[in-house]
Design a protein around this motif. Sequence first.
Motif, mmCIF file in Angstrom:
data_model
loop_
_atom_site.group_PDB
_atom_site.id
_atom_site.type_symbol
_atom_site.label_atom_id
_atom_site.label_comp_id
_atom_site.label_asym_id
_atom_site.label_seq_id
_atom_site.Cartn_x
_atom_site.Cartn_y
_atom_site.Cartn_z
ATOM 1 N N PHE A 124 -5.823 -27.051 -8.486
ATOM 2 C CA PHE A 124 -6.188 -27.323 -7.095
ATOM 3 C C PHE A 124 -5.014 -27.038 -6.158
ATOM 4 N N ARG A 125 -3.817 -27.311 -6.632
ATOM 5 C CA ARG A 125 -2.633 -27.045 -5.808
ATOM 6 C C ARG A 125 -2.468 -25.552 -5.538
ATOM 7 N N GLU A 126 -2.860 -24.725 -6.488
ATOM 8 C CA GLU A 126 -2.719 -23.279 -6.352
ATOM 9 C C GLU A 126 -3.911 -22.632 -5.642
ATOM 10 N N ARG A 127 -4.892 -23.413 -5.292
ATOM 11 C CA ARG A 127 -6.089 -22.878 -4.636
ATOM 12 C C ARG A 127 -5.759 -22.388 -3.226
ATOM 13 N N ARG A 128 -6.350 -21.256 -2.852
ATOM 14 C CA ARG A 128 -6.150 -20.700 -1.520
ATOM 15 C C ARG A 128 -7.484 -20.192 -0.980
ATOM 16 N N HIS A 129 -7.729 -20.461 0.297
ATOM 17 C CA HIS A 129 -8.923 -19.955 0.981
ATOM 18 C C HIS A 129 -10.206 -20.306 0.214
ATOM 19 N N ASP A 130 -10.283 -21.555 -0.237
ATOM 20 C CA ASP A 130 -11.464 -22.069 -0.938
ATOM 21 C C ASP A 130 -11.748 -21.341 -2.248
ATOM 22 N N ARG A 131 -10.735 -20.724 -2.824
ATOM 23 C CA ARG A 131 -10.907 -20.029 -4.103
ATOM 24 C C ARG A 131 -9.841 -20.502 -5.090
ATOM 25 N N PHE A 132 -10.290 -20.741 -6.318
ATOM 26 C CA PHE A 132 -9.337 -21.084 -7.365
ATOM 27 C C PHE A 132 -8.631 -19.817 -7.834
ATOM 28 N N ARG A 133 -7.330 -19.946 -8.081
ATOM 29 C CA ARG A 133 -6.533 -18.807 -8.523
ATOM 30 C C ARG A 133 -5.884 -19.121 -9.865
ATOM 31 N N ILE A 134 -5.949 -18.172 -10.772
ATOM 32 C CA ILE A 134 -5.284 -18.324 -12.067
ATOM 33 C C ILE A 134 -3.892 -17.723 -11.935
ATOM 34 N N THR A 135 -2.964 -18.530 -11.474
ATOM 35 C CA THR A 135 -1.591 -18.080 -11.268
ATOM 36 C C THR A 135 -0.764 -18.325 -12.526
ATOM 37 N N GLY A 136 0.472 -17.856 -12.481
ATOM 38 C CA GLY A 136 1.367 -18.087 -13.605
ATOM 39 C C GLY A 136 1.572 -19.561 -13.879
ATOM 40 N N LEU A 137 1.677 -20.363 -12.813
ATOM 41 C CA LEU A 137 1.872 -21.802 -12.982
ATOM 42 C C LEU A 137 0.650 -22.447 -13.637
ATOM 43 N N VAL A 138 -0.533 -21.995 -13.269
ATOM 44 C CA VAL A 138 -1.756 -22.527 -13.886
ATOM 45 C C VAL A 138 -1.784 -22.190 -15.377
ATOM 46 N N ILE A 139 -1.421 -20.964 -15.721
ATOM 47 C CA ILE A 139 -1.426 -20.548 -17.127
ATOM 48 C C ILE A 139 -0.408 -21.351 -17.933
#
Length: 204
Positions: A124-139
């Motif tokens: 949720f912290r990495e979410r932008r513009h109402d979209r979830f993002r699979i970032t390096g931190l999420v992985i």
Amino acid sequence: MGGILGVLGASILESLLLPMLTNPNQGLSLSGGLAVGLIEEGVKILAVIFLARHLRRATTMDGLLLGAAVGMGFAAFESTGYAFTAFLLSQGHVGASIAETVLRGLLTPFGHGIWTGILAAVLFRERRHDRFRITGLVIVTYLFVSVLHGLWDGLPSTIYFILPPGIHIPLVSLVIGVIGIIVFVMLYRRAVRGEIYQPPTATT
């Protein structure tokens, strides 16, 4: 609902992928435990994403709480299955089922709710513009909670705390649980600070 979705998804994937990684005489091996961690943490976070798909406002705190709720729901259904299995293996002794339920109830706050809460908070912290993002931190966070989960399931337990009336709690589970709780509390404190401080909105 999130717990149900997670349990169903994990059951299907584990039945397909895990037979080759288990030891029939000793239960899960370490590799099997790590595979379980990857599968179950994956399906739980997918359940979180499904439940949060229509959220307009999604903060770190929202992720922390929703993830913890999904994880605890998953744990409740999983514990029911373990209790029923203990009942069958003991040839119908209710005491075995009760002991399994009490043990898993004591350990639950250290496990699924913590792991899914951590991962969902970062997602949720990495979410932008109402979209979830699979970032390096999420992985990285996904791998972190999956490893905690895998070690919980796959490491051999040789040292126990014994609580009356003879309930054995593995020391390794407590150590892994404490690590998870420390990370969870750190994220919670950051989320609280984020909720308190709201940047001023630009006016025209």
